[in-house]
Design a protein around this motif. Structure first.
Motif, PDB file in Angstrom:
ATOM      1  N   GLN A  68     -15.497   5.775  -4.169  1.00 25.32           N
ATOM      2  CA  GLN A  68     -15.443   4.346  -4.585  1.00 25.32           C
ATOM      3  C   GLN A  68     -14.192   3.761  -3.757  1.00 25.32           C
ATOM      4  O   GLN A  68     -13.282   4.416  -3.536  1.00 25.32           O
ATOM      5  CB  GLN A  68     -14.889   4.422  -6.069  1.00 25.32           C
ATOM      6  N   VAL A  69     -14.594   2.567  -3.338  1.00 27.70           N
ATOM      7  CA  VAL A  69     -13.444   1.782  -2.427  1.00 27.70           C
ATOM      8  C   VAL A  69     -12.622   1.294  -3.281  1.00 27.70           C
ATOM      9  O   VAL A  69     -12.704   0.672  -4.445  1.00 27.70           O
ATOM     10  CB  VAL A  69     -14.219   0.573  -1.621  1.00 27.70           C
ATOM     11  N   GLN A  70     -11.182   1.456  -2.799  1.00 22.34           N
ATOM     12  CA  GLN A  70     -10.250   1.032  -3.750  1.00 22.34           C
ATOM     13  C   GLN A  70      -9.027   0.632  -2.872  1.00 22.34           C
ATOM     14  O   GLN A  70      -8.353   1.661  -2.214  1.00 22.34           O
ATOM     15  CB  GLN A  70      -9.760   2.168  -4.760  1.00 22.34           C
ATOM     16  N   PRO A  71      -8.579  -0.447  -3.141  1.00 17.07           N
ATOM     17  CA  PRO A  71      -7.221  -0.871  -2.027  1.00 17.07           C
ATOM     18  C   PRO A  71      -5.985  -0.190  -3.269  1.00 17.07           C
ATOM     19  O   PRO A  71      -6.080  -0.576  -4.321  1.00 17.07           O
ATOM     20  CB  PRO A  71      -7.255  -2.194  -2.289  1.00 17.07           C
ATOM     21  N   VAL A  72      -5.164   0.498  -2.653  1.00 17.00           N
ATOM     22  CA  VAL A  72      -4.023   0.995  -3.121  1.00 17.00           C
ATOM     23  C   VAL A  72      -2.775   0.194  -2.272  1.00 17.00           C
ATOM     24  O   VAL A  72      -2.435   0.386  -1.328  1.00 17.00           O
ATOM     25  CB  VAL A  72      -3.762   2.357  -3.147  1.00 17.00           C
ATOM     26  N   GLU A  73      -1.963  -0.720  -3.191  1.00 20.24           N
ATOM     27  CA  GLU A  73      -0.739  -1.218  -2.786  1.00 20.24           C
ATOM     28  C   GLU A  73       0.472  -0.166  -2.917  1.00 20.24           C
ATOM     29  O   GLU A  73       0.584   0.698  -4.080  1.00 20.24           O
ATOM     30  CB  GLU A  73      -0.579  -2.435  -3.549  1.00 20.24           C
ATOM     31  N   SER A  74       1.521  -0.520  -2.005  1.00 18.74           N
ATOM     32  CA  SER A  74       2.875  -0.031  -2.337  1.00 18.74           C
ATOM     33  C   SER A  74       3.971  -0.815  -1.836  1.00 18.74           C
ATOM     34  O   SER A  74       3.464  -1.408  -0.790  1.00 18.74           O
ATOM     35  CB  SER A  74       2.980   1.605  -1.925  1.00 18.74           C
ATOM     36  N   GLY A  75       5.104  -0.606  -1.966  1.00 15.88           N
ATOM     37  CA  GLY A  75       6.008  -1.289  -1.393  1.00 15.88           C
ATOM     38  C   GLY A  75       6.809  -2.198  -2.267  1.00 15.88           C
ATOM     39  O   GLY A  75       7.788  -3.018  -1.681  1.00 15.88           O
ATOM     40  N   GLY A  76       6.307  -2.611  -3.559  1.00 15.80           N
ATOM     41  CA  GLY A  76       7.220  -3.608  -4.014  1.00 15.80           C
ATOM     42  C   GLY A  76       8.594  -3.283  -4.582  1.00 15.80           C
ATOM     43  O   GLY A  76       8.957  -1.852  -4.523  1.00 15.80           O
ATOM     44  N   GLY A  77       9.179  -4.129  -5.228  1.00 15.90           N
ATOM     45  CA  GLY A  77      10.952  -3.592  -5.725  1.00 15.90           C
ATOM     46  C   GLY A  77      11.312  -4.715  -6.204  1.00 15.90           C
ATOM     47  O   GLY A  77      11.077  -5.888  -6.278  1.00 15.90           O
ATOM     48  N   LEU A  78      12.630  -4.421  -6.536  1.00 16.74           N
ATOM     49  CA  LEU A  78      13.660  -5.424  -6.809  1.00 16.74           C
ATOM     50  C   LEU A  78      14.579  -5.798  -5.523  1.00 16.74           C
ATOM     51  O   LEU A  78      15.190  -4.793  -5.099  1.00 16.74           O
ATOM     52  CB  LEU A  78      14.425  -5.118  -8.093  1.00 16.74           C
ATOM     53  N   VAL A  79      14.804  -7.118  -4.997  1.00 19.65           N
ATOM     54  CA  VAL A  79      15.542  -7.299  -4.191  1.00 19.65           C
ATOM     55  C   VAL A  79      16.149  -8.490  -4.262  1.00 19.65           C
ATOM     56  O   VAL A  79      15.994  -9.320  -5.328  1.00 19.65           O
ATOM     57  CB  VAL A  79      14.656  -7.495  -2.688  1.00 19.65           C
ATOM     58  N   GLN A  80      17.363  -9.048  -3.489  1.00 15.54           N
ATOM     59  CA  GLN A  80      18.003 -10.365  -3.717  1.00 15.54           C
ATOM     60  C   GLN A  80      17.434 -11.280  -2.791  1.00 15.54           C
ATOM     61  O   GLN A  80      16.636 -10.930  -1.584  1.00 15.54           O
ATOM     62  CB  GLN A  80      19.515  -9.959  -3.459  1.00 15.54           C
ATOM     63  N   ALA A  81      17.719 -12.619  -2.997  1.00 16.57           N
ATOM     64  CA  ALA A  81      17.285 -13.429  -2.304  1.00 16.57           C
ATOM     65  C   ALA A  81      17.580 -13.510  -0.906  1.00 16.57           C
ATOM     66  O   ALA A  81      18.741 -12.929  -0.559  1.00 16.57           O
ATOM     67  CB  ALA A  81      17.619 -14.811  -3.019  1.00 16.57           C
ATOM     68  N   GLY A  82      16.864 -13.653   0.092  1.00 18.32           N
ATOM     69  CA  GLY A  82      17.076 -13.295   1.426  1.00 18.32           C
ATOM     70  C   GLY A  82      16.840 -12.120   2.047  1.00 18.32           C
ATOM     71  O   GLY A  82      16.621 -11.933   3.427  1.00 18.32           O
ATOM     72  N   ASP A  83      16.510 -11.102   1.235  1.00 12.68           N
ATOM     73  CA  ASP A  83      16.146  -9.819   1.678  1.00 12.68           C
ATOM     74  C   ASP A  83      14.832  -9.768   1.985  1.00 12.68           C
ATOM     75  O   ASP A  83      13.946 -10.815   2.094  1.00 12.68           O
ATOM     76  CB  ASP A  83      16.126  -8.824   0.770  1.00 12.68           C
ATOM     77  N   SER A  84      14.235  -8.602   2.746  1.00 10.81           N
ATOM     78  CA  SER A  84      12.931  -8.429   3.171  1.00 10.81           C
ATOM     79  C   SER A  84      12.306  -7.104   2.468  1.00 10.81           C
ATOM     80  O   SER A  84      13.053  -6.475   2.006  1.00 10.81           O
ATOM     81  CB  SER A  84      13.028  -8.229   4.762  1.00 10.81           C
TER      82      SER A  84
END
Length: 127
Positions: free
Chosen positions: A1-17
């Motif tokens: 089954q085709v499934q996109p799997v995301e990662s990399g989110g989080g809590l950051v401060q304004a101006g961050d990347s």
């Protein structure tokens, strides 16, 4: 089954990347290059909106006005992965970010043009 799997989110401060990744599992490596990839986001109480998209051969891109000049979309067809590099983040970028795949030659910007959806990754930007 085709499934996109995301990662990399989080809590950051304004101006961050942050850099989000999306692996399209369930596909042969050669098949990934047949799919356009898109990123959408949904903030609490709001509808899901298009953020960025990239064509199957990476020759075309579409970016929402709100993120132009700050976000970069890219893909690696060998690793079946799409990326969203988010720079100069703002509190209004806070949302759940979804990756989607479309069997399409162009760059779809509408939800209903995408065939497969990930479950999302949360991005929270504090002021």
């Amino acid at each position: 089954q085709v499934q996109p799997v995301e990662s990399g989110g989080g809590l950051v401060q304004a101006g961050d990347s942050l850099r989000l990744s999306c692996v399209l599992s369930g596909l042969a490596r050669t098949s990934f290059s047949s799919y356009s990839m898109g990123w959408f986001r949904q903030a609490p109480g709001k509808e899901r909106e298009f953020v960025a998209g990239i064509s199957s051969d990476a020759g075309k891109e579409e970016m929402a006005e709100a993120v132009k000049g700050r976000f970069i979309i890219s893909r690696d067809n060998i690793w079946r992965t799409a990326y969203l590099q988010m720079n100069s983040l703002k509190p209004e970028d806070t949302a759940n970010y979804y990756c989607a795949a479309a069997f399409h030659q162009g760059v779809p910007t509408s939800e209903n043009e995408y065939d497969y959806w990930g479950r999302g990754t949360q991005v929270t930007v504090s002021s």
